[in-house]
Structures are given as C-alpha cells and as structure tokens.
Motif scaffolding. Sequence first.
Motif, short mmCIF file in Angstrom:
data_model
loop_
_atom_site.label_atom_id
_atom_site.label_comp_id
_atom_site.label_asym_id
_atom_site.label_seq_id
_atom_site.Cartn_x
_atom_site.Cartn_y
_atom_site.Cartn_z
N SER A 142 15.21 44.96 49.20
CA SER A 142 13.76 44.86 49.00
C SER A 142 13.38 44.18 47.82
O SER A 142 13.98 44.58 46.75
CB SER A 142 13.30 46.37 49.20
OG SER A 142 11.86 46.49 48.96
N PRO A 143 12.18 43.60 48.11
CA PRO A 143 11.30 43.03 46.97
C PRO A 143 10.81 44.02 45.85
O PRO A 143 10.21 43.67 44.75
CB PRO A 143 10.49 41.93 47.46
CG PRO A 143 10.01 42.60 48.69
CD PRO A 143 11.17 43.44 49.19
N PHE A 166 16.61 36.34 36.97
CA PHE A 166 18.10 36.00 37.00
C PHE A 166 18.77 37.02 37.74
O PHE A 166 18.73 38.29 37.09
CB PHE A 166 18.16 35.96 35.31
CG PHE A 166 17.78 34.96 34.74
CD1 PHE A 166 18.26 33.88 34.75
CD2 PHE A 166 16.65 34.95 33.75
CE1 PHE A 166 18.04 32.31 34.10
CE2 PHE A 166 16.01 33.83 33.06
CZ PHE A 166 16.84 32.64 33.29
N GLU A 167 19.64 36.54 38.34
CA GLU A 167 20.47 37.28 39.54
C GLU A 167 22.00 36.95 39.63
O GLU A 167 22.04 35.45 39.81
CB GLU A 167 19.64 37.47 40.84
CG GLU A 167 18.93 38.53 40.86
CD GLU A 167 19.35 40.19 41.11
OE1 GLU A 167 20.74 39.96 41.09
OE2 GLU A 167 18.81 40.87 41.04
N ASP A 168 22.72 37.87 39.67
CA ASP A 168 24.16 37.22 39.80
C ASP A 168 24.69 37.95 41.33
O ASP A 168 25.66 37.28 41.66
CB ASP A 168 25.08 37.89 39.05
CG ASP A 168 25.22 39.50 39.08
OD1 ASP A 168 23.93 40.24 39.54
OD2 ASP A 168 26.34 39.93 39.36
N LYS A 174 18.17 37.75 47.16
CA LYS A 174 17.38 38.17 48.65
C LYS A 174 15.97 38.82 47.97
O LYS A 174 14.86 38.45 48.29
CB LYS A 174 17.90 38.79 49.54
CG LYS A 174 17.32 38.89 50.80
CD LYS A 174 18.13 39.69 51.70
CE LYS A 174 17.27 39.80 53.15
NZ LYS A 174 18.08 40.64 54.06
N ALA A 175 16.18 39.92 47.16
CA ALA A 175 15.06 40.18 46.84
C ALA A 175 14.02 39.71 45.70
O ALA A 175 12.95 39.64 46.01
CB ALA A 175 15.47 41.60 45.73
N LEU A 195 25.40 30.80 45.57
CA LEU A 195 24.03 31.34 45.09
C LEU A 195 22.90 30.58 45.54
O LEU A 195 21.96 31.22 45.84
CB LEU A 195 24.02 31.37 43.76
CG LEU A 195 25.03 32.53 42.88
CD1 LEU A 195 25.37 32.37 41.56
CD2 LEU A 195 24.28 33.89 43.06
N LYS A 196 23.29 29.23 45.62
CA LYS A 196 22.13 28.30 46.16
C LYS A 196 21.69 28.40 47.41
O LYS A 196 20.59 28.36 48.09
CB LYS A 196 22.61 26.74 45.90
CG LYS A 196 22.19 26.41 44.32
CD LYS A 196 22.37 25.06 43.99
CE LYS A 196 21.84 24.78 42.62
NZ LYS A 196 21.88 23.57 42.20
N LYS A 197 22.87 28.57 48.50
CA LYS A 197 22.66 29.08 49.65
C LYS A 197 22.06 30.14 50.09
O LYS A 197 21.08 30.21 50.99
CB LYS A 197 24.12 29.16 50.36
CG LYS A 197 23.97 29.08 51.97
CD LYS A 197 25.60 29.39 52.44
CE LYS A 197 25.51 29.61 54.08
NZ LYS A 197 26.85 29.94 54.62
N ALA A 198 22.08 31.13 48.97
CA ALA A 198 21.15 32.50 49.15
C ALA A 198 19.69 32.51 48.58
O ALA A 198 18.91 33.04 48.81
CB ALA A 198 22.05 33.66 48.37
N GLY A 199 19.48 31.28 47.85
CA GLY A 199 18.04 30.90 47.58
C GLY A 199 17.87 30.44 46.17
O GLY A 199 16.87 30.29 45.68
#
Length: 216
Positions: A142-143, A166-168, A174-175, A195-199
Amino acid sequence: MVFPKGFLFDFDGVIVDSFESHYSAWTSAFKELFDTKIAPLPKRHIGKSPMIIAEYFCSVIGKEVQTEELFFLKDSHLDTHFKVPKLLPGVVEFTSFLSEEKIPYGIASNATKQFLKNSIHHLNLNFTTVFGVEDYVKPKPSPEAYITLAKALGFKNNDFKDIWIFEDSLTGTKAAKLAGMIPIGISTQYNEEELKKAGSVLVFPTLLEAYEYLTK
C-alpha cells in the motif's frame, strides 16, 4: 535532471543489511513457540509486513491460527536479543549531504518501530523522521507508508512526483509507484532487470553510488 525535492528511504536492504537480525529473531521465537526448526524465508516475502511473514512461517507447519502469537513473540525477541544490523555503504555520506543542503528525508519501513529506533541508535544514524509498520493501517505494498512520511516531512500531493524513494524490494517499489513518487532501486535483493520491471526508474548497487550520481 530536475533535482528531487525530497528523499524517502526504506530501511532493511537500503540502509542496513538486517537479514541476520530478523531471521535470528524469527528462528528463536519459532523454536520457543513450536519447539521445531523454522523454514527458510523465500525471496518473494522480503520487504513484506512481519504479520505476512509470520503467517508464512506458521503455514509451513499448519499452525496459521498462531500467526499473531508468533508475530508478537518475534517482536519481543528482536528487542531482547537485539543484533545490530550491518550498515550499508553511502548512508552517512548521503544523510550528511541532505542535512547540509536542508533537503527533507526520512524512513518508512515495514519493520517495527522499536527495531528501527534500536538500529538507528546503535549505528548512530542521522534520521529523525521514522515510520514503522505500526504507523500504518495498510503496510507496503500500500502507498500509505510513503504518503504518511512525505506529509510528515511537509510535502503536498503536488510535490510527490519530485520525490525519490529508495527501495530494494518489489513490495516497496510497488508502494512507491502507487504513492505517485519516483522509485529508485537498490540491488541488494533483486537485480536491475527485476527492479526496473517492477517500476524502478534508476537502479544502484547501494546508496553510495546513488549519492555519487546526485553529487557529481
């Protein structure tokens, strides 16, 4: 490149390598509760809320009914048998730079508040605005976590498009996307392609390379 207005950080896998800290607490809590060995944690669960992870571990032995019990016991083990996580490269340089430039920043994590506070204290990190899993109705993906943090730092909705996160994990990426902010990948758990595929718009090995990219 327009310089970002603010920087939001996940904690585990971005600021610290905390796998051992968490997994040892899960292991000892699981042993105390069920007197048996815990299963390995699948990669797909990295970054998810501790309650979802507790549910997974319990489901392996058909004890889903004790999910909440394991969740609270792990939390207490994380505190009483606290293992200082390993600091990842670039954190001190990055936060010093942001403080000097007066650019707002903070942490929004699916880890518990106590673990975040203990880690920040023991590693002597410069983070004052910190949110943990108890601070949200709905944890990541969730955001809510990142919107809560951005608003606490004084940002309005129309600033969100100029904020880097910054996310790993794929969960956190997604959030970040759902919050309308810019996801930046740190490839400690997933590779650049995943990671790029996820956004993720950009991907760096650690915060050190991100800091060098921004300040060069």
